[in-house]
Design a protein around this motif. Structure first.
Motif, mmCIF file in Angstrom:
data_model
loop_
_atom_site.group_PDB
_atom_site.id
_atom_site.type_symbol
_atom_site.label_atom_id
_atom_site.label_comp_id
_atom_site.label_asym_id
_atom_site.label_seq_id
_atom_site.Cartn_x
_atom_site.Cartn_y
_atom_site.Cartn_z
ATOM 1 N N PHE A 1 52.312 44.775 31.939
ATOM 2 C CA PHE A 1 52.045 45.324 33.261
ATOM 3 C C PHE A 1 50.562 45.640 33.406
ATOM 4 C CE2 PHE A 1 51.409 48.958 36.088
ATOM 5 C CZ PHE A 1 51.964 48.460 37.260
ATOM 6 N N MET A 2 50.022 45.314 34.556
ATOM 7 C CA MET A 2 48.627 45.643 34.858
ATOM 8 C C MET A 2 48.579 46.441 36.156
ATOM 9 S SD MET A 2 45.373 43.104 35.528
ATOM 10 C CE MET A 2 45.224 42.671 33.799
ATOM 11 N N HIS A 3 47.951 47.611 36.096
ATOM 12 C CA HIS A 3 47.803 48.424 37.307
ATOM 13 C C HIS A 3 46.738 47.776 38.193
ATOM 14 C CE1 HIS A 3 46.770 51.763 39.925
ATOM 15 N NE2 HIS A 3 47.904 52.347 39.543
ATOM 16 N N PRO A 4 47.036 47.565 39.477
ATOM 17 C CA PRO A 4 46.071 46.858 40.330
ATOM 18 C C PRO A 4 44.739 47.579 40.494
ATOM 19 C CG PRO A 4 47.875 47.769 41.636
ATOM 20 C CD PRO A 4 48.270 47.899 40.198
ATOM 21 N N GLY A 5 44.769 48.906 40.489
ATOM 22 C CA GLY A 5 43.512 49.644 40.582
ATOM 23 C C GLY A 5 42.651 49.435 39.362
ATOM 24 N N GLU A 6 43.268 49.495 38.179
ATOM 25 C CA GLU A 6 42.528 49.249 36.938
ATOM 26 C C GLU A 6 42.076 47.793 36.854
ATOM 27 O OE1 GLU A 6 41.618 51.593 34.956
ATOM 28 O OE2 GLU A 6 42.789 53.173 35.930
ATOM 29 N N ALA A 7 42.902 46.894 37.389
ATOM 30 C CA ALA A 7 42.531 45.475 37.388
ATOM 31 C C ALA A 7 41.228 45.255 38.146
ATOM 32 C CB ALA A 7 43.649 44.640 38.019
ATOM 33 N N PHE A 8 41.097 45.932 39.277
ATOM 34 C CA PHE A 8 39.918 45.751 40.122
ATOM 35 C C PHE A 8 38.677 46.390 39.518
ATOM 36 C CE2 PHE A 8 37.517 46.216 44.191
ATOM 37 C CZ PHE A 8 37.570 44.884 44.568
ATOM 38 N N HIS A 9 38.882 47.201 38.479
ATOM 39 C CA HIS A 9 37.748 47.872 37.836
ATOM 40 C C HIS A 9 37.611 47.453 36.369
ATOM 41 C CE1 HIS A 9 36.576 50.531 41.151
ATOM 42 N NE2 HIS A 9 37.870 50.554 41.446
#
Length: 312
Positions: A73-81
């Protein structure tokens, strides 16, 4: 004003059951295409979702990973950062959003498209941004939420979870994923014990409670008590097993014979020729044997020599 809480619960369950039934009715060829695409991928499945969809996404990723499809799982907020650095070109991106317009997910699309990733979207809106900009779209649309305000994700998250399970099971069967594969990923659980451990790893072999055929009932009682296994093994020490005496056998004999109980020998008290299992057998075989005979203990042998006792 009093409320019928059970009636409310029944209504919620009915709405959520209808949501899943609706998925089944509307399932089409895109599901098979999605399964085939994931099977063909050489990378992992990266599951991504925000809020409640993210919580469902974590469960889907965990189910995929434990049933033979590498996923995380990848959190989208963390993905963008910065976490997009974990995404390789070979990975499949599985995006969850009921509206299909979740900003944090939509912002990832340019990178994913430029990176050449296969994008699969689970949304409740066929005309959404996510649905239009993915290669494969699985509809998880529901007629209504169980929430009376139609605000809290309830039926929609249940539908998404069910679709994730459907994907995992279809992939699992396509990969011929078996119980022993599952056990490899769960070595610490009871299933791992059943399928991976050998009897020699689980058996008790120290200070086994042996009694001779002619041992008195009093000696048998002492042996069972001292042995702390609830049994006495009737045999010459570590020789071929002649019988077994359980604490249940002792209670039944005491009820049946009462005053003459202490005049009985081990031979009179024992169950002859008890069920045994080889020392190199799997714990799975041992547990199945115990279940089949409704017992909780087996005598472990190496050839004809008694080497231990294994319990559930």
């Amino acid at each position: 004003m009093s409320q019928d809480h059970a009636a409310i619960a029944r209504e919620v369950l009915r709405i959520e059951a209808e949501a899943i039934a609706g998925l089944e009715a509307n399932l089409d060829g895109r599901f098979a295409q999605t399964v085939d695409a994931i099977l063909a991928a050489t990378g992992r499945v990266i599951v991504c979702g925000m809020g409640k969809s993210g919580i469902i996404g974590k469960k889907i990723a965990a189910t995929l990973a434990s049933t033979g499809t590498p996923a995380f799982f990848m959190h989208p907020g963390e993905a963008f950062h910065g976490d997009l650095g974990m995404v390789t070109e070979e990975d499949v991106f599985l995006a969850l959003s009921n509206s299909g317009e979740t900003e944090e997910l939509v912002k990832l699309l340019p990178f994913l498209q430029d990176n050449g990733n296969l994008i699969i979207a689970l949304t409740g809106n066929d005309c959404s941004t996510l649905a239009k900009h993915c290669q494969l779209h699985l509809s998880v649309r529901v007629a209504r939420e169980a929430c009376p305000l139609q605000l809290a994700p309830t039926a929609s998250t249940t539908a998404a979870l069910a679709m994730g399970d459907a994907l995992a099971v279809a992939l699992m069967k396509a990969r011929d994923f078996q119980a022993h594969h599952f056990a490899r990923f769960h070595p610490g659980g009871s299933l791992g014990r059943r399928l991976l451990q050998r009897v020699r790893d689980e058996m008790c072999s120290d200070n086994l409670p042996f009694v001779a055929l002619d041992a008195s009932a009093d000696a048998v009682l002492h042996c069972v008590t001292q042995g702390q296994l609830g049994i006495a093994l009737v045999a010459e020490r570590q020789a071929q097993i002649r019988g077994i005496i359980t604490d249940g056998d002792l209670r039944r004999a005491l009820q049946a014979h009462r005053e003459s109980f202490f005049g009985l020998s081990a031979e009179a008290l024992m169950t002859p020729d008890p069920i045994t299992i080889g020392v190199d057998s799997s714990m799975s075989a041992a547990l199945e044997l115990m279940d089949a005979h409704h017992i909780t203990l087996l005598v472990v042998v190496d050839g004809e020599r008694i080497v231990g006792v294994v319990q559930k």
